[in-house]
Design a protein around this motif. Sequence first.
Motif, mmCIF file in Angstrom:
data_model
loop_
_atom_site.group_PDB
_atom_site.id
_atom_site.type_symbol
_atom_site.label_atom_id
_atom_site.label_comp_id
_atom_site.label_asym_id
_atom_site.label_seq_id
_atom_site.Cartn_x
_atom_site.Cartn_y
_atom_site.Cartn_z
ATOM 1 N N TYR A 142 0.830 -1.209 0.000
ATOM 2 C CA TYR A 142 0.000 0.000 0.000
ATOM 3 C C TYR A 142 0.863 1.258 0.000
ATOM 4 C CZ TYR A 142 -2.690 3.756 2.222
ATOM 5 O OH TYR A 142 -3.254 4.964 2.531
ATOM 6 N N MET A 143 1.911 1.276 0.826
ATOM 7 C CA MET A 143 2.772 2.446 0.919
ATOM 8 C C MET A 143 3.433 2.746 -0.432
ATOM 9 S SD MET A 143 6.033 3.049 3.431
ATOM 10 C CE MET A 143 6.938 1.718 2.668
ATOM 11 N N GLY A 144 3.900 1.704 -1.108
ATOM 12 C CA GLY A 144 4.532 1.910 -2.410
ATOM 13 C C GLY A 144 3.591 2.524 -3.419
ATOM 14 N N TYR A 145 2.344 2.060 -3.458
ATOM 15 C CA TYR A 145 1.379 2.610 -4.404
ATOM 16 C C TYR A 145 1.017 4.059 -4.063
ATOM 17 C CZ TYR A 145 0.494 -1.810 -6.814
ATOM 18 O OH TYR A 145 0.623 -2.951 -7.576
ATOM 19 N N VAL A 146 0.911 4.379 -2.770
ATOM 20 C CA VAL A 146 0.592 5.751 -2.377
ATOM 21 C C VAL A 146 1.697 6.705 -2.822
ATOM 22 C CG1 VAL A 146 0.308 7.312 -0.403
ATOM 23 C CG2 VAL A 146 -0.886 5.128 -0.440
ATOM 24 N N PRO A 190 10.531 11.983 1.534
ATOM 25 C CA PRO A 190 11.028 10.599 1.475
ATOM 26 C C PRO A 190 11.959 10.243 2.631
ATOM 27 C CG PRO A 190 11.119 11.603 -0.685
ATOM 28 C CD PRO A 190 10.758 12.684 0.264
ATOM 29 N N PHE A 191 12.829 11.197 3.021
ATOM 30 C CA PHE A 191 13.732 10.927 4.138
ATOM 31 C C PHE A 191 12.958 10.696 5.426
ATOM 32 C CE2 PHE A 191 16.044 12.541 7.845
ATOM 33 C CZ PHE A 191 17.143 11.689 7.837
ATOM 34 N N LEU A 192 11.951 11.522 5.683
ATOM 35 C CA LEU A 192 11.159 11.358 6.899
ATOM 36 C C LEU A 192 10.412 10.036 6.909
ATOM 37 C CD1 LEU A 192 9.718 14.978 7.363
ATOM 38 C CD2 LEU A 192 11.575 13.882 8.643
ATOM 39 N N ILE A 193 9.871 9.650 5.746
ATOM 40 C CA ILE A 193 9.155 8.377 5.666
ATOM 41 C C ILE A 193 10.124 7.219 5.918
ATOM 42 C CG2 ILE A 193 7.905 6.812 4.120
ATOM 43 C CD1 ILE A 193 6.696 9.268 2.778
ATOM 44 N N PHE A 194 11.297 7.288 5.280
ATOM 45 C CA PHE A 194 12.277 6.222 5.443
ATOM 46 C C PHE A 194 12.742 6.132 6.890
ATOM 47 C CE2 PHE A 194 16.742 4.787 5.425
ATOM 48 C CZ PHE A 194 16.563 3.527 4.889
ATOM 49 N N SER A 220 5.853 -1.202 9.501
ATOM 50 C CA SER A 220 5.088 -1.144 8.252
ATOM 51 C C SER A 220 3.865 -0.249 8.403
ATOM 52 C CB SER A 220 4.666 -2.553 7.837
ATOM 53 O OG SER A 220 3.791 -3.130 8.785
ATOM 54 N N ALA A 221 3.231 -0.273 9.574
ATOM 55 C CA ALA A 221 2.079 0.607 9.813
ATOM 56 C C ALA A 221 2.502 2.070 9.843
ATOM 57 C CB ALA A 221 1.408 0.221 11.127
ATOM 58 N N VAL A 222 3.668 2.335 10.438
ATOM 59 C CA VAL A 222 4.191 3.708 10.466
ATOM 60 C C VAL A 222 4.460 4.198 9.047
ATOM 61 C CG1 VAL A 222 6.205 5.102 11.109
ATOM 62 C CG2 VAL A 222 5.161 3.585 12.785
ATOM 63 N N GLY A 223 5.077 3.341 8.215
ATOM 64 C CA GLY A 223 5.356 3.726 6.840
ATOM 65 C C GLY A 223 4.101 3.996 6.040
ATOM 66 N N ALA A 224 3.097 3.142 6.183
ATOM 67 C CA ALA A 224 1.837 3.328 5.455
ATOM 68 C C ALA A 224 1.145 4.614 5.895
ATOM 69 C CB ALA A 224 0.926 2.127 5.682
ATOM 70 N N THR A 225 1.144 4.867 7.210
ATOM 71 C CA THR A 225 0.513 6.096 7.725
ATOM 72 C C THR A 225 1.270 7.328 7.250
ATOM 73 O OG1 THR A 225 -0.214 4.885 9.691
ATOM 74 C CG2 THR A 225 -0.226 7.289 9.808
ATOM 75 N N ALA A 226 2.603 7.277 7.292
ATOM 76 C CA ALA A 226 3.417 8.419 6.867
ATOM 77 C C ALA A 226 3.200 8.724 5.383
ATOM 78 C CB ALA A 226 4.889 8.152 7.145
#
Length: 446
Positions: free
Chosen positions: A69-73, A230-234, A252-258
């Motif tokens: 999901y995160m990749g598609y967003v 991108p840096f903040l998400i990573f 993974s939940a943090v990444g998807a939310t970010a």
Amino acid sequence: MSPELIALTMFGTTMLLLLTGQRVFGAIGCVGAGMVLLLYGTGGIEIPFSAAFKLFNWFPMLTLPLFIYMGYVLSEAGIAEDLYKMLHVWFGRVRGGLAVGTIFLMVIISAMNGLSVAGMAIGATIALPEMLRRGYDKVLITGVVQGGSSLGILVPPSIVMVLYGMIARQPVSQLWLAGVIPGLMMAAMFVIYVLIRAKVNPSLAPVVSDEELNMPFSEKLALLRAGIIPFLIFFAMTGLFIMGVTSLVESSAVGATAATLAAIFKGRFSWSMMHEIARKTLGVSSMFLWLILAALAFGAVFDGIGAVRAIENLFINRWELSPWQVIIMMQISFVVMGMFLDDTAMLVIVAPLYIPLVKTLDLGLGSGNTNLIWFGVLYTMTCQIAYITPPFGYNLFLMRSMAPKEITLPDIYRSIWPFVLMMTFSIALVMLFPQIALWLPEAVRN
């Protein structure tokens, strides 16, 4: 029937079903269930069922739909497009700079989504048209996008490594860390190759004109803001996980939310976009789930008949192969299979044989679990070659469908061979010097 003959029958039947066009999970699951019925009768069906049911106790499975999901967003929200604009300005005066910037873009996208598909889509639809418009050689830049996008399965968070970790029962965090240095090493090789080619033949990669790059330095600094998100998400996802603040599922939940918050912040969030992303995420996640279920069922039957021990006896005792010769033979088989199968299909087909065997080999790396961490990196790097080699390389088909019309199929095939050679050289280095992959996990663990 001997265990060797049973193993040969299972693998042969699986490959035959795959050649008929059957879905991978259907072919593997059918062979596993059919063989256990043939050997043990109806009571034996508990063997694959019990193994497959373990999947529902594996919490790392929850990470797959969230990472996908995160990749598609990130792709749909245009964050990668903003990154490319920044790289275009900052690398435009270097000969071959846009191609180098594209490689950096691929690494950044890889570090945000864990898939090669997103990097390929962004490279083919955004980077390729821009570089073609500026006179870059189409064969060179097609190879750059294909090779660079393949880094998505090696640089963390790699979804391929999550799958490998679940099947091999190894910590995903250790696999991710093991992929960092080989991934960056491979990216550095790509950059050096582009710079050398541009130096030797300047017509392949012209410098961007002053008119396009003539802007105040303050505006250039403003463009750097495209790299902040991108840096903040990573950092929020991978950094917190490596530091032990979050678990794998929480990461993974943090990444998807970010990623979702980033889309909202940039004003590109819409319900229609979310509907499309949810549909794609569900489709890809379901495919992975069925594949793992089938692999577990197949592996339980394969191990239950003693085939793993029989194959180990054949390689080590009868053929008197050294442990390193066995590893080389496995790598060659991955390359051959990769010409016809995707990475997940390769893993679920050979995992019942290769993973237990690798764990028992005396490779001088320490424990059997260390063997499996190192082998996971080798497998993932070999999958990169599989992604871009004919006749059925996954990225080849994606490139053909998304690239501008100026880029033909022969161009695509010609473009990949320098990158295949560099990937092969990288694999050889990791085999000769295992600490390239193992140093960082050991350093973090200690």
